[in-house]
Design a protein around this motif. Structure first.
Motif, mmCIF file in Angstrom:
data_model
loop_
_atom_site.group_PDB
_atom_site.id
_atom_site.type_symbol
_atom_site.label_atom_id
_atom_site.label_comp_id
_atom_site.label_asym_id
_atom_site.label_seq_id
_atom_site.Cartn_x
_atom_site.Cartn_y
_atom_site.Cartn_z
ATOM 1 N N THR A 185 0.827 -1.201 0.000
ATOM 2 C CA THR A 185 0.000 0.000 0.000
ATOM 3 C C THR A 185 0.863 1.253 0.000
ATOM 4 O O THR A 185 0.613 2.202 -0.751
ATOM 5 N N TRP A 186 1.906 1.241 0.838
ATOM 6 C CA TRP A 186 2.801 2.404 0.869
ATOM 7 C C TRP A 186 3.721 2.427 -0.344
ATOM 8 O O TRP A 186 4.046 3.496 -0.857
ATOM 9 N N SER A 187 4.141 1.253 -0.822
ATOM 10 C CA SER A 187 4.936 1.208 -2.053
ATOM 11 C C SER A 187 4.127 1.724 -3.229
ATOM 12 O O SER A 187 4.673 2.291 -4.181
ATOM 13 N N LEU A 188 2.805 1.515 -3.154
ATOM 14 C CA LEU A 188 1.901 1.965 -4.213
ATOM 15 C C LEU A 188 2.001 3.471 -4.425
ATOM 16 O O LEU A 188 2.032 3.954 -5.559
ATOM 17 N N PHE A 189 2.104 4.205 -3.327
ATOM 18 C CA PHE A 189 2.188 5.656 -3.434
ATOM 19 C C PHE A 189 3.458 6.074 -4.174
ATOM 20 O O PHE A 189 3.435 6.946 -5.047
ATOM 21 N N GLY A 190 4.577 5.436 -3.825
ATOM 22 C CA GLY A 190 5.831 5.733 -4.510
ATOM 23 C C GLY A 190 5.791 5.348 -5.981
ATOM 24 O O GLY A 190 6.345 6.043 -6.834
ATOM 25 N N SER A 191 5.103 4.247 -6.289
ATOM 26 C CA SER A 191 4.995 3.796 -7.678
ATOM 27 C C SER A 191 4.183 4.779 -8.515
ATOM 28 O O SER A 191 4.534 5.087 -9.650
ATOM 29 N N VAL A 192 3.075 5.269 -7.951
ATOM 30 C CA VAL A 192 2.246 6.258 -8.648
ATOM 31 C C VAL A 192 3.065 7.518 -8.926
ATOM 32 O O VAL A 192 2.996 8.100 -10.012
ATOM 33 N N ALA A 193 3.867 7.935 -7.937
ATOM 34 C CA ALA A 193 4.694 9.129 -8.101
ATOM 35 C C ALA A 193 5.723 8.939 -9.209
ATOM 36 O O ALA A 193 5.950 9.844 -10.027
ATOM 37 N N TYR A 194 6.344 7.760 -9.267
ATOM 38 C CA TYR A 194 7.349 7.484 -10.301
ATOM 39 C C TYR A 194 6.712 7.465 -11.690
ATOM 40 O O TYR A 194 7.272 8.000 -12.653
ATOM 41 N N ILE A 195 5.527 6.857 -11.782
ATOM 42 C CA ILE A 195 4.814 6.827 -13.063
ATOM 43 C C ILE A 195 4.461 8.243 -13.499
ATOM 44 O O ILE A 195 4.608 8.607 -14.675
ATOM 45 N N ALA A 196 3.991 9.058 -12.549
ATOM 46 C CA ALA A 196 3.636 10.441 -12.863
ATOM 47 C C ALA A 196 4.849 11.210 -13.363
ATOM 48 O O ALA A 196 4.760 12.031 -14.282
ATOM 49 N N LYS A 197 5.994 10.922 -12.752
ATOM 50 C CA LYS A 197 7.219 11.623 -13.135
ATOM 51 C C LYS A 197 7.622 11.319 -14.571
ATOM 52 O O LYS A 197 7.992 12.223 -15.324
ATOM 53 N N ASN A 198 7.547 10.055 -14.980
ATOM 54 C CA ASN A 198 8.029 9.664 -16.304
ATOM 55 C C ASN A 198 6.930 9.647 -17.367
ATOM 56 O O ASN A 198 6.956 10.430 -18.315
ATOM 57 N N GLN A 199 5.946 8.764 -17.202
ATOM 58 C CA GLN A 199 4.913 8.635 -18.226
ATOM 59 C C GLN A 199 3.943 9.808 -18.211
ATOM 60 O O GLN A 199 3.387 10.170 -19.239
ATOM 61 N N GLY A 200 3.741 10.408 -17.031
ATOM 62 C CA GLY A 200 2.862 11.579 -16.962
ATOM 63 C C GLY A 200 3.412 12.726 -17.778
ATOM 64 O O GLY A 200 2.676 13.394 -18.527
ATOM 65 N N ILE A 201 4.716 12.975 -17.663
ATOM 66 C CA ILE A 201 5.353 14.031 -18.449
ATOM 67 C C ILE A 201 5.269 13.713 -19.932
ATOM 68 O O ILE A 201 5.071 14.604 -20.771
ATOM 69 N N ASN A 202 5.388 12.439 -20.285
ATOM 70 C CA ASN A 202 5.274 12.016 -21.679
ATOM 71 C C ASN A 202 3.915 12.424 -22.258
ATOM 72 O O ASN A 202 3.823 12.929 -23.384
ATOM 73 N N ILE A 203 2.854 12.232 -21.493
ATOM 74 C CA ILE A 203 1.510 12.595 -21.955
ATOM 75 C C ILE A 203 1.346 14.113 -22.007
ATOM 76 O O ILE A 203 0.723 14.654 -22.927
ATOM 77 N N VAL A 204 1.913 14.827 -21.026
ATOM 78 C CA VAL A 204 1.856 16.296 -21.050
ATOM 79 C C VAL A 204 2.534 16.832 -22.309
ATOM 80 O O VAL A 204 2.019 17.745 -22.970
ATOM 81 N N LEU A 205 3.677 16.258 -22.660
ATOM 82 C CA LEU A 205 4.376 16.664 -23.886
ATOM 83 C C LEU A 205 3.525 16.400 -25.121
ATOM 84 O O LEU A 205 3.508 17.198 -26.063
ATOM 85 N N ASN A 206 2.786 15.267 -25.116
ATOM 86 C CA ASN A 206 1.922 14.948 -26.257
ATOM 87 C C ASN A 206 0.786 15.960 -26.377
ATOM 88 O O ASN A 206 0.456 16.415 -27.479
#
Length: 491
Positions: free
Chosen positions: A211-232
Protein backbone atom coordinates in the motif's frame (compact mmCIF):
# COMPACT_ATOMS: atom_id res chain seq x y z
CA UNK A 1 22.33 -2.71 -22.78
CA UNK A 2 24.24 -2.55 -26.07
CA UNK A 3 21.68 -4.69 -27.91
CA UNK A 4 18.82 -2.71 -26.40
CA UNK A 5 20.27 0.60 -27.60
CA UNK A 6 20.98 -0.77 -31.07
CA UNK A 7 17.43 -2.13 -31.24
CA UNK A 8 16.07 1.35 -30.47
CA UNK A 9 18.00 2.74 -33.41
CA UNK A 10 16.61 0.13 -35.81
CA UNK A 11 13.07 0.56 -34.45
CA UNK A 12 13.25 4.33 -34.99
CA UNK A 13 14.62 3.91 -38.50
CA UNK A 14 12.08 1.20 -39.43
CA UNK A 15 8.94 2.71 -37.92
CA UNK A 16 9.73 6.37 -38.58
CA UNK A 17 9.61 9.24 -36.08
CA UNK A 18 5.79 9.54 -35.94
CA UNK A 19 5.08 5.82 -35.43
CA UNK A 20 7.94 5.57 -32.92
CA UNK A 21 6.40 8.46 -30.99
CA UNK A 22 2.96 6.81 -31.14
CA UNK A 23 4.38 3.54 -29.80
CA UNK A 24 6.04 5.31 -26.87
CA UNK A 25 3.08 7.44 -25.82
CA UNK A 26 0.50 4.65 -26.27
CA UNK A 27 2.69 2.09 -24.53
CA UNK A 28 3.19 4.70 -21.82
CA UNK A 29 -0.53 4.69 -21.05
CA UNK A 30 -0.34 0.96 -20.34
CA UNK A 31 2.73 1.45 -18.14
CA UNK A 32 0.78 4.04 -16.15
CA UNK A 33 -1.65 1.30 -15.11
CA UNK A 34 1.28 -0.66 -13.70
CA UNK A 35 1.52 1.22 -10.44
CA UNK A 36 -0.30 -1.63 -8.66
CA UNK A 37 2.08 -4.20 -10.11
CA UNK A 38 5.20 -2.16 -9.28
CA UNK A 39 4.13 -1.84 -5.67
CA UNK A 40 3.44 -5.57 -5.37
CA UNK A 41 6.71 -6.58 -7.06
CA UNK A 42 8.64 -4.59 -4.43
CA UNK A 43 6.67 -6.32 -1.67
CA UNK A 44 7.17 -9.76 -3.26
CA UNK A 45 10.93 -9.27 -3.59
CA UNK A 46 11.21 -8.10 0.00
CA UNK A 47 9.19 -10.92 1.62
CA UNK A 48 10.73 -13.71 -0.48
CA UNK A 49 14.27 -12.55 0.39
CA UNK A 50 13.26 -12.15 4.03
CA UNK A 51 11.92 -15.72 4.31
CA UNK A 52 14.99 -17.13 2.51
CA UNK A 53 17.12 -15.27 5.06
CA UNK A 54 15.12 -16.85 7.89
CA UNK A 55 15.36 -20.30 6.27
CA UNK A 56 11.63 -21.07 6.65
CA UNK A 57 10.77 -23.14 3.53
CA UNK A 58 7.08 -23.62 4.41
CA UNK A 59 6.53 -19.90 4.95
CA UNK A 60 8.49 -19.17 1.77
CA UNK A 61 6.12 -21.40 -0.21
CA UNK A 62 3.11 -19.63 1.30
CA UNK A 63 4.54 -16.19 0.44
CA UNK A 64 5.24 -17.27 -3.14
CA UNK A 65 1.78 -18.72 -3.72
CA UNK A 66 0.10 -15.75 -2.06
CA UNK A 67 2.04 -13.40 -4.34
CA UNK A 68 0.94 -15.40 -7.41
CA UNK A 69 -2.68 -15.05 -6.32
CA UNK A 70 -2.35 -11.30 -5.73
CA UNK A 71 -0.63 -10.72 -9.09
CA UNK A 72 -3.40 -12.56 -10.94
CA UNK A 73 -5.94 -10.28 -9.23
CA UNK A 74 -3.85 -7.21 -10.12
CA UNK A 75 -3.64 -8.37 -13.75
CA UNK A 76 -7.45 -8.66 -13.89
CA UNK A 77 -7.93 -5.19 -12.35
CA UNK A 78 -5.46 -3.53 -14.72
CA UNK A 79 -7.03 -5.29 -17.70
CA UNK A 80 -10.46 -3.97 -16.67
CA UNK A 81 -9.24 -0.39 -16.16
CA UNK A 82 -7.15 -0.39 -19.34
CA UNK A 83 -10.03 -1.63 -21.50
CA UNK A 84 -12.36 1.06 -20.17
CA UNK A 85 -10.74 4.29 -18.93
CA UNK A 86 -7.49 3.75 -20.85
CA UNK A 87 -9.25 3.02 -24.13
CA UNK A 88 -11.38 6.15 -23.75
CA UNK A 89 -8.28 8.27 -23.02
CA UNK A 90 -6.43 6.89 -26.04
CA UNK A 91 -9.23 7.61 -28.51
CA UNK A 92 -10.37 10.99 -27.19
CA UNK A 93 -7.50 12.79 -25.44
CA UNK A 94 -4.21 11.99 -27.21
CA UNK A 95 -2.90 13.97 -30.17
CA UNK A 96 -2.63 11.23 -32.84
CA UNK A 97 -3.41 11.67 -36.53
CA UNK A 98 -6.69 9.96 -37.62
CA UNK A 99 -4.79 7.94 -40.24
CA UNK A 100 -2.73 6.22 -37.51
CA UNK A 101 -5.47 5.80 -34.90
CA UNK A 102 -6.16 2.20 -35.98
CA UNK A 103 -2.46 1.31 -35.57
CA UNK A 104 -2.42 3.09 -32.19
CA UNK A 105 -5.28 0.86 -31.00
CA UNK A 106 -3.35 -2.24 -32.12
CA UNK A 107 -0.33 -1.04 -30.15
CA UNK A 108 -2.53 -0.38 -27.14
CA UNK A 109 -4.18 -3.81 -27.10
CA UNK A 110 -0.97 -5.81 -27.53
CA UNK A 111 0.80 -3.58 -24.99
CA UNK A 112 -1.95 -4.48 -22.51
CA UNK A 113 -1.58 -8.21 -23.25
CA UNK A 114 2.22 -8.03 -22.91
CA UNK A 115 1.89 -6.07 -19.70
CA UNK A 116 -0.52 -8.57 -18.16
CA UNK A 117 1.89 -11.39 -19.02
CA UNK A 118 4.75 -9.49 -17.35
CA UNK A 119 2.63 -8.93 -14.24
CA UNK A 120 2.08 -12.67 -13.78
CA UNK A 121 5.83 -13.24 -14.26
CA UNK A 122 6.85 -10.96 -11.36
CA UNK A 123 6.86 -13.62 -8.57
CA UNK A 124 9.06 -15.90 -10.71
CA UNK A 125 11.51 -13.07 -11.49
CA UNK A 126 11.58 -12.10 -7.82
CA UNK A 127 12.27 -15.68 -6.75
CA UNK A 128 15.28 -15.96 -9.07
CA UNK A 129 16.73 -12.68 -7.76
CA UNK A 130 15.98 -13.59 -4.13
CA UNK A 131 17.93 -16.84 -4.55
CA UNK A 132 20.72 -14.74 -6.11
CA UNK A 133 20.69 -16.79 -9.32
CA UNK A 134 22.05 -13.76 -11.15
CA UNK A 135 23.58 -15.78 -13.99
CA UNK A 136 20.20 -17.18 -15.02
CA UNK A 137 18.60 -13.76 -14.64
CA UNK A 138 21.28 -12.30 -16.91
CA UNK A 139 20.99 -15.03 -19.57
CA UNK A 140 17.21 -14.69 -19.81
CA UNK A 141 17.50 -10.89 -19.97
CA UNK A 142 20.05 -11.18 -22.79
CA UNK A 143 17.77 -13.62 -24.62
CA UNK A 144 14.91 -11.14 -24.29
CA UNK A 145 16.79 -8.23 -25.86
CA UNK A 146 18.18 -10.45 -28.63
CA UNK A 147 14.65 -11.60 -29.49
CA UNK A 148 13.51 -7.98 -29.55
CA UNK A 149 16.35 -7.22 -31.96
CA UNK A 150 15.31 -10.17 -34.11
CA UNK A 151 11.70 -9.04 -34.40
CA UNK A 152 12.83 -5.65 -35.69
CA UNK A 153 14.46 -7.37 -38.66
CA UNK A 154 11.31 -9.43 -39.22
CA UNK A 155 9.35 -6.21 -39.77
CA UNK A 156 10.82 -5.83 -43.25
CA UNK A 157 10.04 -9.42 -44.22
CA UNK A 158 6.27 -8.98 -44.38
CA UNK A 159 3.97 -6.49 -46.07
CA UNK A 160 1.91 -5.88 -42.93
CA UNK A 161 1.63 -2.49 -41.19
CA UNK A 162 4.98 -2.29 -39.37
CA UNK A 163 3.68 -0.61 -36.21
CA UNK A 164 0.89 -3.18 -35.80
CA UNK A 165 3.22 -6.09 -36.53
CA UNK A 166 5.86 -4.78 -34.12
CA UNK A 167 3.37 -4.57 -31.24
CA UNK A 168 2.25 -8.17 -31.95
CA UNK A 169 5.82 -9.51 -31.95
CA UNK A 170 6.69 -7.69 -28.70
CA UNK A 171 3.75 -9.47 -27.07
CA UNK A 172 4.95 -12.85 -28.38
CA UNK A 173 8.42 -12.24 -26.90
CA UNK A 174 6.90 -11.29 -23.53
CA UNK A 175 4.86 -14.51 -23.51
CA UNK A 176 7.89 -16.64 -24.39
CA UNK A 177 10.09 -15.07 -21.69
CA UNK A 178 7.33 -15.54 -19.12
CA UNK A 179 7.16 -19.28 -19.95
CA UNK A 180 10.96 -19.63 -19.65
CA UNK A 181 10.95 -17.99 -16.20
CA UNK A 182 8.15 -20.25 -15.02
CA UNK A 183 9.73 -23.46 -16.34
CA UNK A 184 13.09 -22.66 -14.76
CA UNK A 185 11.64 -21.79 -11.36
CA UNK A 186 9.35 -24.84 -11.33
CA UNK A 187 12.27 -27.19 -12.02
CA UNK A 188 14.81 -25.41 -9.79
CA UNK A 189 12.99 -24.30 -6.64
CA UNK A 190 10.83 -26.62 -4.54
CA UNK A 191 8.80 -23.73 -3.08
CA UNK A 192 7.74 -22.67 -6.58
CA UNK A 193 5.05 -25.31 -7.18
CA UNK A 194 1.73 -23.52 -7.20
CA UNK A 195 -1.08 -24.43 -4.87
CA UNK A 196 -4.00 -22.31 -3.82
CA UNK A 197 -3.14 -20.53 -0.56
CA UNK A 198 -5.43 -18.14 1.26
CA UNK A 199 -3.39 -17.15 4.29
CA UNK A 200 -4.94 -13.94 5.62
CA UNK A 201 -1.86 -13.09 7.69
CA UNK A 202 0.49 -13.22 4.68
CA UNK A 203 -1.98 -11.48 2.38
CA UNK A 204 -2.43 -8.73 4.96
CA UNK A 205 1.33 -8.21 5.30
CA UNK A 206 1.88 -8.17 1.55
CA UNK A 207 -0.95 -5.73 0.88
CA UNK A 208 -0.06 -3.50 3.84
CA UNK A 209 3.55 -3.24 2.68
CA UNK A 210 2.53 -2.69 -0.95
CA UNK A 211 0.00 0.00 0.00
CA UNK A 212 2.80 2.40 0.87
CA UNK A 213 4.94 1.21 -2.05
CA UNK A 214 1.90 1.96 -4.21
CA UNK A 215 2.19 5.66 -3.43
CA UNK A 216 5.83 5.73 -4.51
CA UNK A 217 4.99 3.80 -7.68
CA UNK A 218 2.25 6.26 -8.65
CA UNK A 219 4.69 9.13 -8.10
CA UNK A 220 7.35 7.48 -10.30
CA UNK A 221 4.81 6.83 -13.06
CA UNK A 222 3.64 10.44 -12.86
CA UNK A 223 7.22 11.62 -13.13
CA UNK A 224 8.03 9.66 -16.30
CA UNK A 225 4.91 8.64 -18.23
CA UNK A 226 2.86 11.58 -16.96
CA UNK A 227 5.35 14.03 -18.45
CA UNK A 228 5.27 12.02 -21.68
CA UNK A 229 1.51 12.59 -21.96
CA UNK A 230 1.86 16.30 -21.05
CA UNK A 231 4.38 16.66 -23.89
CA UNK A 232 1.92 14.95 -26.26
CA UNK A 233 -0.92 17.28 -25.26
CA UNK A 234 1.22 20.41 -25.82
CA UNK A 235 3.47 19.38 -28.73
CA UNK A 236 2.14 16.20 -30.40
CA UNK A 237 3.56 12.76 -31.19
CA UNK A 238 6.78 14.00 -32.83
CA UNK A 239 8.10 15.28 -29.51
CA UNK A 240 7.15 11.97 -27.91
CA UNK A 241 9.76 10.39 -30.18
CA UNK A 242 12.46 12.61 -28.64
CA UNK A 243 11.19 11.82 -25.14
CA UNK A 244 10.99 8.12 -26.02
CA UNK A 245 14.63 8.06 -27.10
CA UNK A 246 15.70 9.79 -23.88
CA UNK A 247 13.81 7.14 -21.91
CA UNK A 248 15.52 4.40 -23.93
CA UNK A 249 18.85 5.86 -22.83
CA UNK A 250 17.50 6.18 -19.29
CA UNK A 251 16.40 2.53 -19.28
CA UNK A 252 19.70 1.32 -20.76
CA UNK A 253 21.90 3.20 -18.27
CA UNK A 254 19.68 2.20 -15.35
CA UNK A 255 19.82 -1.42 -16.55
CA UNK A 256 23.61 -1.17 -16.50
CA UNK A 257 23.61 0.26 -12.96
CA UNK A 258 20.59 -1.47 -11.41
CA UNK A 259 21.74 -4.95 -12.38
CA UNK A 260 24.60 -4.30 -9.97
CA UNK A 261 22.22 -3.11 -7.23
CA UNK A 262 19.82 -5.99 -7.98
CA UNK A 263 22.55 -8.38 -6.85
CA UNK A 264 22.99 -6.41 -3.60
CA UNK A 265 19.31 -6.13 -2.66
CA UNK A 266 18.68 -9.76 -1.49
CA UNK A 267 21.77 -9.89 0.78
CA UNK A 268 20.73 -6.59 2.40
CA UNK A 269 17.26 -7.94 3.20
CA UNK A 270 18.67 -11.30 4.37
CA UNK A 271 21.19 -9.52 6.63
CA UNK A 272 18.35 -7.61 8.26
CA UNK A 273 16.26 -10.79 8.63
CA UNK A 274 19.23 -12.41 10.41
CA UNK A 275 19.65 -9.40 12.71
CA UNK A 276 23.09 -8.54 11.28
CA UNK A 277 22.77 -4.75 11.08
CA UNK A 278 26.51 -4.12 10.64
CA UNK A 279 26.57 -6.32 7.53
CA UNK A 280 23.49 -4.49 6.25
CA UNK A 281 25.21 -1.12 6.77
CA UNK A 282 28.36 -2.40 5.06
CA UNK A 283 26.40 -3.69 2.05
CA UNK A 284 24.50 -0.38 1.83
CA UNK A 285 27.65 1.74 1.95
CA UNK A 286 29.54 -0.40 -0.57
CA UNK A 287 26.47 -0.57 -2.80
CA UNK A 288 26.17 3.22 -2.97
CA UNK A 289 29.94 3.67 -3.40
CA UNK A 290 30.44 1.18 -6.21
CA UNK A 291 27.19 2.18 -7.93
CA UNK A 292 28.37 5.78 -8.22
CA UNK A 293 31.85 4.88 -9.48
CA UNK A 294 30.43 2.36 -11.95
CA UNK A 295 27.87 4.84 -13.29
CA UNK A 296 30.43 7.64 -13.58
CA UNK A 297 32.45 5.56 -16.08
CA UNK A 298 29.45 5.54 -18.43
CA UNK A 299 27.27 8.55 -17.63
CA UNK A 300 29.90 11.31 -17.66
CA UNK A 301 31.26 10.44 -21.15
CA UNK A 302 27.67 10.22 -22.44
CA UNK A 303 26.85 13.57 -20.84
CA UNK A 304 29.75 15.37 -22.55
CA UNK A 305 29.39 13.56 -25.89
CA UNK A 306 25.59 13.27 -26.16
CA UNK A 307 25.36 14.82 -29.60
CA UNK A 308 28.11 12.60 -31.04
CA UNK A 309 26.73 9.40 -29.49
CA UNK A 310 23.15 10.10 -30.64
CA UNK A 311 24.32 10.95 -34.16
CA UNK A 312 26.31 7.73 -34.23
CA UNK A 313 23.48 5.71 -32.73
CA UNK A 314 20.47 7.07 -34.65
CA UNK A 315 20.09 7.83 -38.31
CA UNK A 316 17.67 10.69 -37.58
CA UNK A 317 17.88 12.53 -34.26
CA UNK A 318 14.54 14.20 -33.46
CA UNK A 319 14.54 17.78 -32.20
CA UNK A 320 15.13 18.24 -28.44
CA UNK A 321 16.50 14.68 -28.10
CA UNK A 322 20.02 15.82 -27.12
CA UNK A 323 18.69 18.14 -24.40
CA UNK A 324 16.30 15.52 -23.03
CA UNK A 325 19.05 12.88 -22.86
CA UNK A 326 21.52 15.21 -21.11
CA UNK A 327 19.05 16.17 -18.39
CA UNK A 328 17.99 12.53 -17.98
CA UNK A 329 21.65 11.62 -17.38
CA UNK A 330 21.99 14.38 -14.77
CA UNK A 331 18.89 13.09 -12.96
CA UNK A 332 20.33 9.55 -13.04
CA UNK A 333 23.53 10.71 -11.35
CA UNK A 334 21.55 12.57 -8.67
CA UNK A 335 19.29 9.60 -7.96
CA UNK A 336 21.93 6.86 -8.13
CA UNK A 337 21.84 6.16 -4.41
CA UNK A 338 18.05 5.93 -4.23
CA UNK A 339 17.80 2.27 -5.32
CA UNK A 340 20.05 0.83 -2.60
CA UNK A 341 18.69 3.25 0.02
CA UNK A 342 15.11 2.27 -0.82
CA UNK A 343 15.88 -1.45 -0.56
CA UNK A 344 17.52 -1.00 2.85
CA UNK A 345 14.52 0.86 4.24
CA UNK A 346 12.17 -1.73 2.69
CA UNK A 347 14.11 -4.48 4.47
CA UNK A 348 13.00 -3.01 7.79
CA UNK A 349 9.37 -2.79 6.69
CA UNK A 350 9.26 0.83 7.99
CA UNK A 351 8.43 2.43 4.65
CA UNK A 352 5.40 4.59 5.47
CA UNK A 353 7.06 7.99 5.87
CA UNK A 354 9.74 7.23 3.30
CA UNK A 355 7.11 6.62 0.62
CA UNK A 356 4.92 9.54 1.69
CA UNK A 357 7.72 12.13 1.69
CA UNK A 358 9.81 10.95 -1.28
CA UNK A 359 6.72 9.96 -3.29
CA UNK A 360 5.13 13.37 -2.75
CA UNK A 361 8.27 15.12 -3.98
CA UNK A 362 8.48 12.94 -7.10
CA UNK A 363 4.77 13.35 -7.82
CA UNK A 364 5.23 17.13 -8.01
CA UNK A 365 7.06 16.56 -11.33
CA UNK A 366 3.71 16.23 -13.12
CA UNK A 367 1.89 19.41 -12.02
CA UNK A 368 5.08 21.51 -11.93
CA UNK A 369 6.08 20.35 -15.42
CA UNK A 370 2.63 21.20 -16.74
CA UNK A 371 2.87 24.69 -15.21
CA UNK A 372 6.44 25.21 -16.43
CA UNK A 373 5.62 24.20 -20.02
CA UNK A 374 2.49 26.35 -20.02
CA UNK A 375 4.42 29.39 -18.78
CA UNK A 376 7.54 29.03 -20.93
CA UNK A 377 6.27 27.17 -24.01
CA UNK A 378 9.47 25.09 -23.90
CA UNK A 379 9.46 21.29 -23.42
CA UNK A 380 12.91 21.50 -21.76
CA UNK A 381 11.41 23.36 -18.79
CA UNK A 382 10.01 20.02 -17.59
CA UNK A 383 13.59 18.78 -17.21
CA UNK A 384 14.56 21.79 -15.06
CA UNK A 385 11.75 20.75 -12.73
CA UNK A 386 12.99 17.12 -12.72
CA UNK A 387 16.56 18.12 -11.73
CA UNK A 388 15.48 20.39 -8.87
CA UNK A 389 13.02 17.86 -7.44
CA UNK A 390 15.60 15.06 -7.74
CA UNK A 391 18.05 17.05 -5.60
CA UNK A 392 15.37 17.70 -2.98
CA UNK A 393 14.30 14.04 -2.93
CA UNK A 394 17.94 12.91 -2.53
CA UNK A 395 18.36 15.13 0.55
CA UNK A 396 15.21 13.73 2.13
CA UNK A 397 16.23 10.14 1.31
CA UNK A 398 19.45 10.50 3.29
CA UNK A 399 17.67 12.22 6.18
CA UNK A 400 15.14 9.39 6.35
CA UNK A 401 17.88 6.77 6.05
CA UNK A 402 19.57 8.16 9.14
CA UNK A 403 16.31 8.61 11.04
CA UNK A 404 14.73 5.22 10.25
CA UNK A 405 17.70 2.83 10.49
CA UNK A 406 20.32 5.06 12.20
CA UNK A 407 22.79 4.72 9.34
CA UNK A 408 26.07 6.33 10.55
CA UNK A 409 26.48 9.91 9.30
CA UNK A 410 30.25 9.36 9.20
CA UNK A 411 29.81 6.90 6.33
CA UNK A 412 27.62 9.37 4.45
CA UNK A 413 30.35 12.02 4.77
CA UNK A 414 32.91 9.52 3.44
CA UNK A 415 30.59 8.79 0.51
CA UNK A 416 30.12 12.50 -0.29
CA UNK A 417 33.88 13.08 -0.07
CA UNK A 418 34.58 10.26 -2.53
CA UNK A 419 31.98 11.48 -5.04
CA UNK A 420 33.29 15.05 -4.76
CA UNK A 421 36.91 13.97 -5.35
CA UNK A 422 35.88 11.87 -8.35
CA UNK A 423 33.89 14.68 -9.98
CA UNK A 424 36.73 17.11 -9.27
CA UNK A 425 39.12 14.81 -11.14
CA UNK A 426 36.88 14.13 -14.15
CA UNK A 427 34.79 17.23 -14.91
CA UNK A 428 37.52 19.90 -15.46
CA UNK A 429 39.62 17.58 -17.64
CA UNK A 430 36.58 16.41 -19.61
CA UNK A 431 35.55 20.02 -20.21
CA UNK A 432 39.10 20.84 -21.36
CA UNK A 433 39.09 17.95 -23.85
CA UNK A 434 35.67 18.96 -25.13
CA UNK A 435 36.76 22.57 -25.72
CA UNK A 436 40.15 21.78 -27.27
CA UNK A 437 39.31 18.84 -29.56
CA UNK A 438 36.85 18.53 -32.42
CA UNK A 439 33.79 16.37 -31.91
CA UNK A 440 34.42 12.81 -32.99
CA UNK A 441 35.38 9.30 -32.03
CA UNK A 442 38.84 10.26 -30.69
CA UNK A 443 37.44 12.84 -28.27
CA UNK A 444 34.74 10.46 -27.06
CA UNK A 445 37.28 7.67 -26.42
CA UNK A 446 39.60 10.04 -24.54
CA UNK A 447 36.80 11.24 -22.24
CA UNK A 448 35.67 7.64 -21.72
CA UNK A 449 39.21 6.55 -20.77
CA UNK A 450 39.53 9.60 -18.50
CA UNK A 451 36.33 8.64 -16.66
CA UNK A 452 37.36 4.99 -16.26
CA UNK A 453 40.94 5.72 -15.13
CA UNK A 454 39.83 8.46 -12.73
CA UNK A 455 37.20 6.18 -11.19
CA UNK A 456 39.68 3.35 -10.70
CA UNK A 457 42.43 5.60 -9.29
CA UNK A 458 40.17 7.51 -6.86
CA UNK A 459 38.58 4.26 -5.73
CA UNK A 460 41.92 2.53 -5.10
CA UNK A 461 43.52 5.56 -3.41
CA UNK A 462 40.65 6.77 -1.24
CA UNK A 463 37.66 4.42 -1.44
CA UNK A 464 38.92 0.92 -0.60
CA UNK A 465 39.08 -0.34 3.00
CA UNK A 466 41.89 -2.51 4.41
CA UNK A 467 39.67 -5.60 4.26
CA UNK A 468 38.80 -4.91 0.62
CA UNK A 469 42.48 -4.39 -0.25
CA UNK A 470 43.30 -7.75 1.34
CA UNK A 471 40.52 -9.49 -0.59
CA UNK A 472 41.72 -7.90 -3.83
CA UNK A 473 45.30 -9.09 -3.20
CA UNK A 474 44.14 -12.63 -2.43
CA UNK A 475 41.89 -12.71 -5.49
CA UNK A 476 44.61 -11.32 -7.78
CA UNK A 477 47.18 -13.75 -6.35
CA UNK A 478 44.89 -16.74 -6.86
CA UNK A 479 44.04 -15.59 -10.38
CA UNK A 480 47.70 -15.19 -11.38
CA UNK A 481 48.57 -18.52 -9.75
CA UNK A 482 45.80 -20.24 -11.73
CA UNK A 483 47.04 -18.75 -15.00
CA UNK A 484 50.61 -19.78 -14.19
CA UNK A 485 49.55 -23.38 -13.48
CA UNK A 486 47.62 -23.59 -16.75
CA UNK A 487 50.61 -22.14 -18.61
CA UNK A 488 52.95 -24.76 -17.09
CA UNK A 489 50.62 -27.63 -18.00
CA UNK A 490 50.31 -26.38 -21.56
CA UNK A 491 54.05 -25.94 -22.20
Amino acid sequence: MAVSLYTSRIVLATLGIEDFGIYNVVGGIVVMFGFLNTAMSVATQRFLSYEIGRGDLLQLNKVFNSSILIHVIIAAIILLIAESIGLWFLNTQLSISPARMSAANWVYQFSIFAFVVNIISVPYNALIVSHEEMGVYAYISILEVVLKLLIVYLLNCFGFDKLKFYSLLVFVVALLIRLIYQLYCTNKFSECHFRFVWDKSILRKLTAFSTWSLFGSVAYIAKNQGINIVLNVFFGALLNAAWGISQQVNAAVLMFVQNFTTAINPPIIKAYAQGNRERMFSLLFNGMKYTFFLAACLVIPLLFETNFVLSLWLKNVPEYTVEFVQYVLIVIMIELFSHVVGTTIQATGEIKWYQIIVGSILFLNLPFSYIAIRLTGSPISSMYVAVVLSIISMIFRFCLLHRLIHFPLSRLFILFRLTFVLLLCILPLAYFLQSELDEGFVRFVLILLLAILSSVCVLLLFGVSKEERLKMRVYTSNLLHGYAERFKRKF
